[in-house]
Design a protein around this motif. Structure first.
Motif, mmCIF file in Angstrom:
data_model
loop_
_atom_site.group_PDB
_atom_site.id
_atom_site.type_symbol
_atom_site.label_atom_id
_atom_site.label_comp_id
_atom_site.label_asym_id
_atom_site.label_seq_id
_atom_site.Cartn_x
_atom_site.Cartn_y
_atom_site.Cartn_z
ATOM 1 N N TRP A 84 0.846 -1.204 0.000
ATOM 2 C CA TRP A 84 0.000 0.000 0.000
ATOM 3 C C TRP A 84 0.878 1.250 0.000
ATOM 4 C CZ3 TRP A 84 -4.955 0.871 -0.981
ATOM 5 C CH2 TRP A 84 -5.429 2.164 -0.765
ATOM 6 N N SER A 125 -7.086 2.028 -10.665
ATOM 7 C CA SER A 125 -7.380 0.591 -10.754
ATOM 8 C C SER A 125 -6.163 -0.195 -11.230
ATOM 9 C CB SER A 125 -8.568 0.341 -11.675
ATOM 10 O OG SER A 125 -8.286 0.810 -12.981
ATOM 11 N N PHE A 133 -3.809 -0.409 -8.272
ATOM 12 C CA PHE A 133 -4.321 -1.373 -7.306
ATOM 13 C C PHE A 133 -4.003 -2.794 -7.745
ATOM 14 C CE2 PHE A 133 -7.460 -4.296 -5.657
ATOM 15 C CZ PHE A 133 -7.391 -4.035 -4.302
ATOM 16 N N ASP A 134 -4.273 -3.089 -9.009
ATOM 17 C CA ASP A 134 -3.991 -4.435 -9.526
ATOM 18 C C ASP A 134 -2.503 -4.757 -9.434
ATOM 19 O OD1 ASP A 134 -6.654 -4.838 -10.118
ATOM 20 O OD2 ASP A 134 -6.432 -4.432 -12.256
ATOM 21 N N ARG A 163 -3.583 -6.248 -5.494
ATOM 22 C CA ARG A 163 -4.481 -7.392 -5.758
ATOM 23 C C ARG A 163 -3.796 -8.740 -5.526
ATOM 24 N NH1 ARG A 163 -9.310 -7.380 -7.432
ATOM 25 N NH2 ARG A 163 -9.184 -5.393 -8.474
ATOM 26 N N TRP A 164 -2.554 -8.871 -5.896
ATOM 27 C CA TRP A 164 -1.838 -10.144 -5.790
ATOM 28 C C TRP A 164 -1.470 -10.506 -4.351
ATOM 29 C CZ3 TRP A 164 3.086 -10.290 -3.771
ATOM 30 C CH2 TRP A 164 3.746 -9.058 -3.637
ATOM 31 N N THR A 165 -1.626 -9.591 -3.406
ATOM 32 C CA THR A 165 -1.197 -9.856 -2.034
ATOM 33 C C THR A 165 -2.235 -10.636 -1.227
ATOM 34 O OG1 THR A 165 -2.058 -7.774 -1.116
ATOM 35 C CG2 THR A 165 0.209 -7.772 -1.965
ATOM 36 N N ASN A 166 -3.430 -10.876 -1.765
ATOM 37 C CA ASN A 166 -4.475 -11.527 -0.959
ATOM 38 C C ASN A 166 -4.277 -12.999 -0.770
ATOM 39 O OD1 ASN A 166 -5.196 -12.519 -3.491
ATOM 40 N ND2 ASN A 166 -7.142 -11.453 -3.533
#
Length: 76
Positions: free
Chosen positions: A49, A65, A68-69, A73-76
């Motif tokens: 972040w 967006s 963010f991707d 997004r890949w960290t979840n």
């Protein structure tokens, strides 16, 4: 002999946020693998972040967006 991308660290080159080792958008796959191995899920998300915010300042025309991707997004 070691391949060039194996010797160099996969770190961001600011303000472009391209990988210094392989030239791909950072975090590239090797950087993601290293970060995932070194950090817990929460620490990884917080770090990414912070990078997202820095990248948004360095690349103000990049859609939120897309950032963010790329950074979260890949960290979840």
């Amino acid at each position: 002999m070691t391949a060039p991308d194996e010797r160099a660290e996969h770190t961001p080159d600011r303000p472009s946020w391209q990988c210094r080792a392989c030239g791909l958008p950072w975090p590239c796959d090797p950087a993601r693998e290293r970060l995932t191995a070194e950090l817990g899920r929460v620490d990884l998300a917080v770090l990414m972040w912070d990078h997202l915010e820095e990248a948004a300042r360095d690349m103000p025309k990049t859609p939120a967006s897309e950032l963010f991707d790329r950074f979260l997004r890949w960290t979840n």
